[in-house]
Design a protein around this motif. Structure first.
Motif, PDB file in Angstrom:
ATOM      1  N   LYS A  74       0.859  -1.182   0.000  1.00  7.24           N
ATOM      2  CA  LYS A  74       0.000   0.000   0.000  1.00  7.24           C
ATOM      3  C   LYS A  74       0.900   1.239   0.000  1.00  7.24           C
ATOM      4  O   LYS A  74       1.840   1.339   0.793  1.00  7.24           O
ATOM      5  N   ILE A  75       0.601   2.181  -0.876  1.00  6.10           N
ATOM      6  CA  ILE A  75       1.406   3.396  -0.974  1.00  6.10           C
ATOM      7  C   ILE A  75       1.076   4.316   0.193  1.00  6.10           C
ATOM      8  O   ILE A  75      -0.065   4.749   0.359  1.00  6.10           O
ATOM      9  N   LEU A  76       2.094   4.621   0.992  1.00  9.75           N
ATOM     10  CA  LEU A  76       1.943   5.555   2.099  1.00  9.75           C
ATOM     11  C   LEU A  76       2.255   6.976   1.633  1.00  9.75           C
ATOM     12  O   LEU A  76       1.653   7.932   2.104  1.00  9.75           O
ATOM     13  N   ALA A  77       3.221   7.087   0.716  1.00 12.74           N
ATOM     14  CA  ALA A  77       3.593   8.377   0.135  1.00 12.74           C
ATOM     15  C   ALA A  77       4.372   8.109  -1.147  1.00 12.74           C
ATOM     16  O   ALA A  77       5.069   7.093  -1.253  1.00 12.74           O
ATOM     17  N   GLN A  78       4.234   9.021  -2.099  1.00 16.66           N
ATOM     18  CA  GLN A  78       5.031   8.917  -3.321  1.00 16.66           C
ATOM     19  C   GLN A  78       5.197  10.306  -3.915  1.00 16.66           C
ATOM     20  O   GLN A  78       4.381  11.193  -3.684  1.00 16.66           O
ATOM     21  N   ARG A  79       6.270  10.470  -4.641  1.00 17.88           N
ATOM     22  CA  ARG A  79       6.539  11.757  -5.275  1.00 17.88           C
ATOM     23  C   ARG A  79       7.399  11.529  -6.505  1.00 17.88           C
ATOM     24  O   ARG A  79       8.294  10.695  -6.496  1.00 17.88           O
ATOM     25  N   THR A  80       7.107  12.290  -7.552  1.00 14.24           N
ATOM     26  CA  THR A  80       7.885  12.235  -8.782  1.00 14.24           C
ATOM     27  C   THR A  80       8.470  13.607  -9.051  1.00 14.24           C
ATOM     28  O   THR A  80       7.751  14.605  -9.026  1.00 14.24           O
ATOM     29  N   PHE A  81       9.774  13.644  -9.276  1.00 13.37           N
ATOM     30  CA  PHE A  81      10.462  14.869  -9.664  1.00 13.37           C
ATOM     31  C   PHE A  81      10.734  14.755 -11.159  1.00 13.37           C
ATOM     32  O   PHE A  81      11.484  13.880 -11.581  1.00 13.37           O
ATOM     33  N   LYS A  82      10.117  15.615 -11.961  1.00 21.53           N
ATOM     34  CA  LYS A  82      10.278  15.541 -13.417  1.00 21.53           C
ATOM     35  C   LYS A  82      11.658  15.988 -13.868  1.00 21.53           C
ATOM     36  O   LYS A  82      12.142  15.562 -14.906  1.00 21.53           O
ATOM     37  N   SER A  83      12.274  16.864 -13.100  1.00 25.30           N
ATOM     38  CA  SER A  83      13.640  17.281 -13.381  1.00 25.30           C
ATOM     39  C   SER A  83      14.303  17.663 -12.071  1.00 25.30           C
ATOM     40  O   SER A  83      13.625  18.009 -11.095  1.00 25.30           O
ATOM     41  N   ILE A  84      15.620  17.595 -12.054  1.00 22.81           N
ATOM     42  CA  ILE A  84      16.388  17.906 -10.854  1.00 22.81           C
ATOM     43  C   ILE A  84      17.594  18.736 -11.271  1.00 22.81           C
ATOM     44  O   ILE A  84      18.297  18.366 -12.216  1.00 22.81           O
ATOM     45  N   LEU A  85      17.822  19.819 -10.572  1.00 24.13           N
ATOM     46  CA  LEU A  85      18.992  20.648 -10.815  1.00 24.13           C
ATOM     47  C   LEU A  85      20.009  20.343  -9.727  1.00 24.13           C
ATOM     48  O   LEU A  85      19.731  20.532  -8.544  1.00 24.13           O
ATOM     49  N   THR A  86      21.178  19.847 -10.131  1.00 30.13           N
ATOM     50  CA  THR A  86      22.221  19.559  -9.154  1.00 30.13           C
ATOM     51  C   THR A  86      23.122  20.778  -8.985  1.00 30.13           C
ATOM     52  O   THR A  86      23.202  21.639  -9.856  1.00 30.13           O
ATOM     53  N   SER A  87      23.820  20.839  -7.868  1.00 30.13           N
ATOM     54  CA  SER A  87      24.715  21.956  -7.549  1.00 30.13           C
ATOM     55  C   SER A  87      25.989  21.883  -8.394  1.00 30.13           C
ATOM     56  O   SER A  87      26.204  20.919  -9.141  1.00 30.13           O
ATOM     57  N   LYS A  88      26.848  22.863  -8.226  1.00 33.07           N
ATOM     58  CA  LYS A  88      28.128  22.855  -8.936  1.00 33.07           C
ATOM     59  C   LYS A  88      28.957  21.643  -8.556  1.00 33.07           C
ATOM     60  O   LYS A  88      29.783  21.179  -9.336  1.00 33.07           O
ATOM     61  N   ASP A  89      28.726  21.125  -7.347  1.00 33.04           N
ATOM     62  CA  ASP A  89      29.423  19.917  -6.904  1.00 33.04           C
ATOM     63  C   ASP A  89      28.739  18.643  -7.392  1.00 33.04           C
ATOM     64  O   ASP A  89      29.191  17.539  -7.076  1.00 33.04           O
ATOM     65  N   GLY A  90      27.632  18.791  -8.119  1.00 30.20           N
ATOM     66  CA  GLY A  90      26.931  17.630  -8.657  1.00 30.20           C
ATOM     67  C   GLY A  90      26.042  16.926  -7.657  1.00 30.20           C
ATOM     68  O   GLY A  90      25.880  15.706  -7.704  1.00 30.20           O
ATOM     69  N   ASN A  91      25.432  17.671  -6.740  1.00 25.38           N
ATOM     70  CA  ASN A  91      24.595  17.043  -5.716  1.00 25.38           C
ATOM     71  C   ASN A  91      23.258  17.768  -5.580  1.00 25.38           C
ATOM     72  O   ASN A  91      23.176  18.976  -5.685  1.00 25.38           O
ATOM     73  N   ALA A  92      22.214  16.983  -5.343  1.00 21.53           N
ATOM     74  CA  ALA A  92      20.901  17.494  -4.960  1.00 21.53           C
ATOM     75  C   ALA A  92      20.332  16.510  -3.944  1.00 21.53           C
ATOM     76  O   ALA A  92      20.478  15.297  -4.102  1.00 21.53           O
ATOM     77  N   VAL A  93      19.705  17.031  -2.900  1.00 16.74           N
ATOM     78  CA  VAL A  93      19.044  16.184  -1.910  1.00 16.74           C
ATOM     79  C   VAL A  93      17.552  16.366  -2.118  1.00 16.74           C
ATOM     80  O   VAL A  93      17.039  17.477  -2.058  1.00 16.74           O
ATOM     81  N   VAL A  94      16.855  15.261  -2.373  1.00 11.71           N
ATOM     82  CA  VAL A  94      15.426  15.337  -2.671  1.00 11.71           C
ATOM     83  C   VAL A  94      14.617  14.647  -1.570  1.00 11.71           C
ATOM     84  O   VAL A  94      15.022  13.630  -1.041  1.00 11.71           O
ATOM     85  N   PRO A  95      13.445  15.223  -1.215  1.00 11.19           N
ATOM     86  CA  PRO A  95      12.683  14.741  -0.071  1.00 11.19           C
ATOM     87  C   PRO A  95      11.363  14.043  -0.424  1.00 11.19           C
ATOM     88  O   PRO A  95      10.764  14.290  -1.460  1.00 11.19           O
TER      89      PRO A  95
END
Length: 153
Positions: free
Chosen positions: A99-120
């Protein structure tokens, strides 16, 4: 004027910008933190391999420091330098019956100059959900793990 706009567009995108191959993205460092309702703060990371007793977190028992009904699941998306990833990222939390308790879709993600993004992903009412499977997927890259949120007398 139209010709100049078209030339500027081609220069801005380059000749291959519209047909570029997807940039490889890697998933790292998944974390789960309890939301403490009394203080409004987040717990330390409770994701595996950490072993924690989450018995009756809805009343602040087990190793929970306070009452906790919700949790925040995060994961790092890593690339080589700053990127605007056009490939979708899917995050989910499901119980043992799928059973789905929570779900999320990110259609695009912008990473930092260091190549990192933290998604919640915010997961509500997780306190007595039993075994919860947290999962993340971007392209062919996948990560998942489970944590038990038991309740009882």
């Amino acid at each position: 004027m139209r010709r100049m706009n078209r030339i500027a567009l081609l220069i801005g995108f380059g000749t291959t910008g519209l047909h570029a191959e997807p940039v490889p993205a890697h998933l790292q460092g998944p974390q789960v933190r309890l939301w403490y309702e009394e203080s409004g703060r987040l717990s330390e990371d409770i994701a595996p391999p950490r072993s924690i007793t989450l018995w009756n977190t809805i009343i602040g028992e087990g190793e929970a420091e306070e009452i906790a009904n919700d949790a925040l699941f995060t994961i790092h998306v890593r690339t080589s330098g700053e990127q605007n990833l056009a490939q979708p990222l899917f995050l989910s939390a499901t119980d043992k019956a799928s059973k789905i308790l929570a779900q999320r879709t990110f259609k695009s993600i912008l990473t930092s100059k260091d190549g990192n993004a933290v998604v919640p992903l915010w997961v509500r009412d997780i306190g007595c959900a039993g075994t919860v499977v947290f999962a993340a997927r971007i392209g062919s890259e996948r990560q998942s793990f489970s944590i038990d949120f038991p309740c009882g007398e």
